[in-house]
Scaffold this motif. Structure first.
Motif, PDB file in Angstrom:
ATOM      1  N   ALA A 100     -34.328-117.818 -63.643  1.00  0.00           N
ATOM      2  CA  ALA A 100     -33.778-116.937 -64.672  1.00  0.00           C
ATOM      3  C   ALA A 100     -33.327-117.756 -65.882  1.00  0.00           C
ATOM      4  N   ALA A 101     -32.801-118.952 -65.645  1.00  0.00           N
ATOM      5  CA  ALA A 101     -32.348-119.791 -66.760  1.00  0.00           C
ATOM      6  C   ALA A 101     -33.511-120.189 -67.650  1.00  0.00           C
ATOM      7  N   TRP A 102     -34.641-120.575 -67.017  1.00  0.00           N
ATOM      8  CA  TRP A 102     -35.821-120.954 -67.808  1.00  0.00           C
ATOM      9  C   TRP A 102     -36.358-119.755 -68.578  1.00  0.00           C
ATOM     10  N   THR A 151     -29.442-110.727 -68.957  1.00  0.00           N
ATOM     11  CA  THR A 151     -30.481-109.835 -69.480  1.00  0.00           C
ATOM     12  C   THR A 151     -31.765-109.972 -68.674  1.00  0.00           C
ATOM     13  N   VAL A 152     -32.094-111.198 -68.283  1.00  0.00           N
ATOM     14  CA  VAL A 152     -33.287-111.413 -67.456  1.00  0.00           C
ATOM     15  C   VAL A 152     -33.144-110.682 -66.133  1.00  0.00           C
ATOM     16  N   TYR A 153     -31.977-110.799 -65.485  1.00  0.00           N
ATOM     17  CA  TYR A 153     -31.768-110.101 -64.217  1.00  0.00           C
ATOM     18  C   TYR A 153     -31.969-108.590 -64.386  1.00  0.00           C
ATOM     19  N   ARG A 154     -31.422-108.053 -65.479  1.00  0.00           N
ATOM     20  CA  ARG A 154     -31.538-106.620 -65.728  1.00  0.00           C
ATOM     21  C   ARG A 154     -32.995-106.218 -65.994  1.00  0.00           C
ATOM     22  N   ASP A 155     -33.704-107.048 -66.776  1.00  0.00           N
ATOM     23  CA  ASP A 155     -35.107-106.738 -67.083  1.00  0.00           C
ATOM     24  C   ASP A 155     -35.968-106.808 -65.819  1.00  0.00           C
TER      25      ASP A 155
END
Length: 244
Positions: free
Chosen positions: A22-24, A35-39
């Motif tokens: 998720a960080a990358w 936001t990545v987790y949500r997407d």
């Protein structure tokens, strides 16, 4: 970037790697990890087979296909520039394949992006092909790398001394004016660079090779990194960067 575009780009990024954290992903998209987790959760709800979990990484399930990839005008021009610069340095077969691939990509682009790509005023003169000696040797060498088969080389070093070598081909490097092959040389029991323009003859042997500790491409690259650090502190050191 609109949310729909971000979701599409997120799938592309995950698709292009074995495992993406998720960080990358957040760094590439310019958003937060939250936001990545949500997407990712939204994509899963839409049926996109993303595997993995927060804190570990994500990958795309096998067999999932995306619609044809679309490019911006700037991206289309970048593709054209890359092919034009690379083609004179590639062997004839790969150069034709690259140009054919570019043609297929441009053919399915909207007219605006295709026009922008066609009018790119960036060219490489055809006579530069003459500046890449040994380019014709690239095809059999890269095929041997792909098939993981040993090569027998009739070779002349910088002093003109002839020798015959059996090598494990690992990777080819373009130095703008010349190609070199990084390989494990069985005669020297060490890594060596061989200039393709000094190969008088190349024979692909039926003998395959497999990765062995200390003789892999990863080992070679680590040695190069170590040499680079050593040069900063103690000066040049002979190693895999040495060319025969």
């Amino acid at each position: 970037m609109r949310r729909a575009e971000r979701l599409f780009e997120l799938v592309q990024l995950i698709r292009g790697r074995r495992l993406s954290t998720a960080a990358w992903l957040a760094d590439r998209l310019g958003v937060s990890a939250r936001t990545v987790y949500r997407d990712v959760a939204d994509l899963l709800a839409q049926g996109v087979p993303i595997e993995g979990e927060a804190g570990v990484g994500y990958r795309l399930g096998r067999g999932y296909e995306l619609p044809p990839l679309m490019f911006s005008s700037a991206q289309a021009q970048a593709l054209v520039a890359a092919i034009r610069v690379a083609a004179p340095r590639l062997d004839d077969r790969m150069a034709r394949d690259a140009e054919d691939a570019l043609g297929r990509i441009l053919a399915v682009m909207p007219s605006t992006e295709r026009t922008a790509a066609d009018r790119l005023a960036l060219f490489v003169p055809p006579h530069l092909r003459e500046r890449m000696p040994g380019r014709e040797a690239l095809a059999p060498v890269r095929l041997a790398i792909d098939q993981r088969r040993k090569l027998r080389l009739d070779y002349r070093d910088a002093a003109g001394q002839a020798s015959q070598r059996v090598v494990r081909p690992l990777a080819c490097f373009c130095w703008d004016a010349v190609w070199t092959l990084a390989a494990w040389c069985e005669a020297r029991s060490d890594f060596r660079h061989f200039r393709l323009d000094r190969m008088a003859a190349i024979e692909t042997l039926d003998e395959p090779f497999r990765d062995e500790p200390g003789r892999t491409l990863a080992d070679f690259l680590r040695r190069i990194e170590d040499e680079g650090r050593l040069k900063k502190t103690k000066g040049p050191a002979r190693g895999p960067s040495a060319r025969d």
